[in-house]
Design a protein around this motif. Sequence first.
Motif, PDB file in Angstrom:
ATOM      1  N   PRO A   4       0.798  -1.237   0.000  1.00 42.91           N
ATOM      2  CA  PRO A   4       0.000   0.000   0.000  1.00 42.91           C
ATOM      3  C   PRO A   4       0.829   1.284   0.000  1.00 42.91           C
ATOM      4  O   PRO A   4       0.265   2.379  -0.012  1.00 42.91           O
ATOM      5  CB  PRO A   4      -0.804  -0.111   1.293  1.00 42.91           C
ATOM      6  N   VAL A   5       2.156   1.160   0.037  1.00 46.36           N
ATOM      7  CA  VAL A   5       3.018   2.337   0.151  1.00 46.36           C
ATOM      8  C   VAL A   5       3.410   2.827  -1.232  1.00 46.36           C
ATOM      9  O   VAL A   5       3.696   2.034  -2.139  1.00 46.36           O
ATOM     10  CB  VAL A   5       4.280   2.010   0.985  1.00 46.36           C
ATOM     11  N   GLN A   6       3.440   4.129  -1.403  1.00 42.87           N
ATOM     12  CA  GLN A   6       3.799   4.715  -2.690  1.00 42.87           C
ATOM     13  C   GLN A   6       5.292   4.544  -2.951  1.00 42.87           C
ATOM     14  O   GLN A   6       6.123   4.785  -2.079  1.00 42.87           O
ATOM     15  CB  GLN A   6       3.438   6.204  -2.699  1.00 42.87           C
ATOM     16  N   ARG A   7       5.618   4.138  -4.166  1.00 45.54           N
ATOM     17  CA  ARG A   7       7.020   3.992  -4.554  1.00 45.54           C
ATOM     18  C   ARG A   7       7.684   5.368  -4.633  1.00 45.54           C
ATOM     19  O   ARG A   7       7.045   6.381  -4.851  1.00 45.54           O
ATOM     20  CB  ARG A   7       7.144   3.302  -5.907  1.00 45.54           C
ATOM     21  N   THR A  33       9.141   6.948  -2.213  1.00 41.31           N
ATOM     22  CA  THR A  33       9.083   7.656  -0.939  1.00 41.31           C
ATOM     23  C   THR A  33      10.051   7.002   0.034  1.00 41.31           C
ATOM     24  O   THR A  33      10.546   5.889  -0.196  1.00 41.31           O
ATOM     25  CB  THR A  33       7.668   7.615  -0.349  1.00 41.31           C
ATOM     26  N   GLY A  87       8.761   3.672   1.277  1.00 43.55           N
ATOM     27  CA  GLY A  87       8.819   2.687   0.206  1.00 43.55           C
ATOM     28  C   GLY A  87      10.222   2.164  -0.013  1.00 43.55           C
ATOM     29  O   GLY A  87      10.439   0.956  -0.187  1.00 43.55           O
TER      30      GLY A  87
END
Length: 549
Positions: free
Chosen positions: A290-293, A295, A298
């Motif tokens: 669910p984590v944005q790449r 970042t 991430g």
Amino acid sequence: MDVSGGSGQPRSGSDESAERPTGPTAPAAGSARPGADPAAPADPAGPADPGGPAEPGAGTAGADRLTAPGETPAEPPQERSAAAPPEESAARPDTHPDRDHAHTAGPHGPGAHTPEHAAPGDPDTHPDRAHAHAGPGQAGPGRAGPGQAGPGRAGPPRRPREPGGGLLMGRPFGVPVYVAPSWFLVAALITWVFGGQLDRVLPELGAARYLVALFFAVAFYGSVLVHELAHTVAAIRFKLPVRRIQLQFFGGVSEIEKEAETPGREFVLAFVGPLLSLVLAGLFYLALLPVQRGTVPGVLLAGLMISNLIVAVFNLLPGLPLDGGRMLRAVVWKITGKPMSGTVAAAWVGRALAVSVLIGLPLLTQSGTLGSTAEDSVGMDTVTDALLAAILAAIIWTGAGNSLRMARLREHLPELRARTLTRRAVPVETGTSLAEALRRANEAGARALVVVDGHGEPLSLVRESAIVGVPEHRRPWVQAGELAQELTDGMRVSAELAGEDLLDVLRATPATEYLVVEDTGEIYGVLSAADVERAFVKAMARPSAATPR
């Protein structure tokens, strides 16, 4: 030579080479037993027993006996007292032989049972100790008797230190966890390398990227600690003592002091570490979804997922000292019924693996298989990859060899018997002059002195190194009790002890000499820690029937 027991029953001691330990003969009146008449004649010789495992040390001042007044010692007492006393300078079996069972896991993957200490130090040898290891040093007896610290006399040996190895971080499950000084070096290296990678992925971080990289280094070693705790919990479940966990340069080490009793337990004990690393890699992957790449979370989650996967896969390679090597050893042990055969097979596979790492890792990097391109593979990157490969190969090769040596020691461990290694002793009262005590010992063919009370009960042991420190011309005026070390409960050793049980008792109370007694409480003789150490050395030098030649 022999030592008589009570009620006229002969007891065998050992003051000669353990290859030639003496057998029982008629009771010798000068030997150590309550109520014995030390002035009566004795026959110091006895029939040879070829089953002895080691060679006890030489007498105090002569080749095989104490120096009597008026005799010329083999070495001048004045010269020997100026040097380190032989009993003080000798290493003591520290390496517990089963302390080679150390699981490791690290940033580049060694997930092994590496030997902790190979040289026998205090009973550690392994043998670690000594266990090892383990020690197989750390030596020092109990309380010293009066007069030990005077001029020309040996002072009381040092007490053993607690098993350290760095900064104590805590005691999960009652097992101390240490961070070795080398960890700070690798943490700085990871911070520098990972920080450089973050500069390309997240350039907006600026100098803060090194704080993120440091957090990654700490989190990664937290994963390594979980890997080691898996081994520790399994060992505790199987009632195997764990000495400590240490986080160091190439990962972590769980120092398990005994070997698993069955191949099935050995397999489980080795497998749980890589299994937990795989579980952690899976958890980090799920957290990454669910984590944005692109970042900070991430990048951290992706790095921890990949690093735990590398640790798990590398640990599963089937060669000692890696966890996969322990699993291979368990399989061969199960098939052949011989743990030594499993060790030999896994150790040679480990050596082949070391050669493969030395040659293959740089080739894989240059070919781009591990993410490098042909343009990147020239210069500093190539040197770094070759250096890393050489370090890993050396660790694996050395660990495999140490595993073989420790297994050979365990194979010969039952041959270490207190009854065989014990020196014959004569009882003397506290006020007896040292010259008279030595005369009685030489007449009886004994090489140790036990100070007893008027009822023949042992009070203390006259230390060999303390005798050496007294010049011959002063011995008629020095009382034996002045050179004696007071007996503590831990310094009384049963004559029936052998192998691992003997080493455990000696490790519990480190000393230079021990009083050996029969089950009935009768004095059997004196056991020197230096003699046990020499027995370790001989056991290590003997080839194993399962070792290829």
